[in-house]
Write a protein that holds these residues in place. Structure first.
Motif, short mmCIF file in Angstrom:
data_model
loop_
_atom_site.label_atom_id
_atom_site.label_comp_id
_atom_site.label_asym_id
_atom_site.label_seq_id
_atom_site.Cartn_x
_atom_site.Cartn_y
_atom_site.Cartn_z
N ALA A 10 0.84 -1.19 0.00
CA ALA A 10 0.00 0.00 0.00
C ALA A 10 0.88 1.25 0.00
CB ALA A 10 -0.90 -0.01 1.24
N PRO A 11 0.60 2.21 -0.91
CA PRO A 11 1.42 3.42 -0.97
C PRO A 11 1.47 4.16 0.36
CG PRO A 11 -0.06 3.28 -2.86
CD PRO A 11 -0.46 2.19 -1.92
N ALA A 12 0.33 4.22 1.07
CA ALA A 12 0.29 4.96 2.33
C ALA A 12 1.23 4.34 3.36
CB ALA A 12 -1.13 4.99 2.87
N PRO A 62 9.57 -1.65 12.51
CA PRO A 62 8.29 -2.38 12.61
C PRO A 62 7.43 -2.25 11.35
CG PRO A 62 8.72 -1.20 14.64
CD PRO A 62 9.74 -0.72 13.65
N LEU A 63 7.60 -1.17 10.60
CA LEU A 63 6.82 -0.97 9.38
C LEU A 63 7.50 -1.58 8.15
CD1 LEU A 63 6.00 2.82 9.94
CD2 LEU A 63 4.43 0.90 10.24
N ILE A 64 8.75 -2.00 8.32
CA ILE A 64 9.56 -2.44 7.18
C ILE A 64 9.84 -3.93 7.21
CG2 ILE A 64 11.90 -2.27 6.19
CD1 ILE A 64 11.92 0.66 7.05
N ARG A 65 10.13 -4.47 8.35
CA ARG A 65 10.62 -5.85 8.48
C ARG A 65 9.67 -6.85 7.83
NH1 ARG A 65 10.39 -10.15 12.14
NH2 ARG A 65 12.37 -11.28 12.35
N GLY A 66 10.21 -7.60 6.88
CA GLY A 66 9.46 -8.66 6.23
C GLY A 66 8.38 -8.18 5.27
N ARG A 67 8.40 -6.91 4.92
CA ARG A 67 7.36 -6.36 4.05
C ARG A 67 7.96 -5.77 2.78
NH1 ARG A 67 3.50 -3.15 8.45
NH2 ARG A 67 3.01 -4.97 9.74
N GLU A 68 7.17 -5.83 1.71
CA GLU A 68 7.60 -5.20 0.46
C GLU A 68 7.55 -3.69 0.62
OE1 GLU A 68 5.02 -6.71 -2.54
OE2 GLU A 68 6.20 -8.53 -2.80
N GLN A 141 14.97 1.51 -1.46
CA GLN A 141 13.98 0.45 -1.69
C GLN A 141 12.55 0.99 -1.61
OE1 GLN A 141 16.51 -1.92 -2.95
NE2 GLN A 141 14.53 -2.83 -2.62
N GLY A 142 12.33 1.90 -0.66
CA GLY A 142 10.99 2.46 -0.53
C GLY A 142 10.56 3.26 -1.74
N LEU A 143 11.47 4.05 -2.29
CA LEU A 143 11.13 4.85 -3.46
C LEU A 143 10.77 3.99 -4.66
CD1 LEU A 143 13.83 7.70 -3.31
CD2 LEU A 143 11.39 7.87 -2.80
N GLN A 144 11.29 2.77 -4.71
CA GLN A 144 10.99 1.90 -5.84
C GLN A 144 9.56 1.38 -5.81
OE1 GLN A 144 14.34 -0.70 -7.36
NE2 GLN A 144 15.26 -0.06 -5.42
N ARG A 145 8.81 1.73 -4.77
CA ARG A 145 7.36 1.44 -4.77
C ARG A 145 6.68 2.25 -5.87
NH1 ARG A 145 2.96 1.56 -5.79
NH2 ARG A 145 1.08 1.06 -4.58
N TRP A 146 7.22 3.45 -6.16
CA TRP A 146 6.60 4.32 -7.15
C TRP A 146 7.46 4.55 -8.39
CZ3 TRP A 146 7.07 6.00 -1.94
CH2 TRP A 146 5.89 5.92 -1.18
N LEU A 147 8.78 4.43 -8.24
CA LEU A 147 9.69 4.87 -9.29
C LEU A 147 10.58 3.73 -9.76
CD1 LEU A 147 10.78 8.15 -7.49
CD2 LEU A 147 9.09 7.98 -9.31
#
Length: 248
Positions: A10-12, A62-68, A141-147
């Protein structure tokens, strides 16, 4: 009833994780800058603010571990070894270009900042790792959700360059050259690193540490940033040539 697994994060949630990382890094940086004079630690030996991006990563963990998009499959030991060997070739290019520009071979002193050079190298490795965890681990890695990877690399590189506020007093051309070098450094990492989060961090840390040591042992931190940028770009070209050869 069929249950569909959502593979796209989810983008949010990704935006929240990056916001928490940035806030944690900024607060951590302010606190570490205040603590540094109290420790008596020579900034030439180690600058505590290098730990701040990892503090931000711990806050957002906690928001990152094991998540895309941060959960990435491991690669084989052979593939990781290939990435590390390419990283070593990149580091060698840094030393060669800076040595040629300075007209002198690397000079490793016995002590730096009042400590044995081995301690200096270990502390620089720690600082490189903690910055990589934040910038190339969390932010990139986070920016690659959109770019795309290249665009994410450019943005991460610019922000990484701007993170080094100590260079803001440089002439505009030298500051621009440093930021260009930071972008080239990040793009090199983007195409050399592979595998899981920690496998990527190993490769990125090696490249980052190599750039720092090339400045410390050859440039003595007094080289022009245009030379620094040229060295980083040369390292990127070496990585590109080796990747081309590997695919052939």
């Amino acid at each position: 009833m069929t249950t569909t697994t959502q593979t796209t994060p989810a983008p949010a949630r990704v935006a929240t994780a990056l916001t928490v990382w940035f806030a944690g890094s900024a607060i951590g940086a302010g606190a570490l800058l205040a603590v540094q004079p109290m420790t008596g630690l020579d900034p030439e030996l180690f600058v505590l603010v290098m730990l701040a991006p990892a503090i931000g990563a711990a806050t957002a963990w906690p928001l990152i571990r094991g998540r895309e998009p941060w959960s990435i499959p491991r690669v084989s030991s052979q593939r990781l070894a290939t990435s590390l060997l390419v990283a070593l070739a990149v580091v060698a290019a840094y030393f060669v270009v800076v040595s040629v520009a300075r007209g002198s071979a690397p000079n490793v002193p016995s002590q730096i900042g009042g400590a044995p050079v081995v301690v200096f190298v270990l502390l620089q490795a720690l600082g490189a790792l903690t910055e990589e965890i934040g910038f190339r681990g969390v932010l990139l890695q986070g920016l690659q959700r959109w770019l795309s990877r290249p665009v994410s690399g450019v943005i991460t590189g610019v922000l990484f360059g701007l993170w080094h506020v100590q260079y803001y007093t440089l002439p505009p051309l030298q500051l621009a050259a440093f930021i260009l070098g930071a972008v080239a450094l990040t793009l090199t990492m983007v195409y050399v690193m592979s595998g899981s989060f920690w496998q990527r961090m190993a490769t990125c840390t090696l490249i980052h540490l190599g750039a720092n040591l090339a400045l410390a042992f050859v440039g003595d931190d007094t080289i022009q940033m245009t030379t620094f940028a040229a060295a980083i770009i040369a390292g990127g070209l070496v990585a590109a040539l080796l990747e081309y050869a590997r695919r052939r």
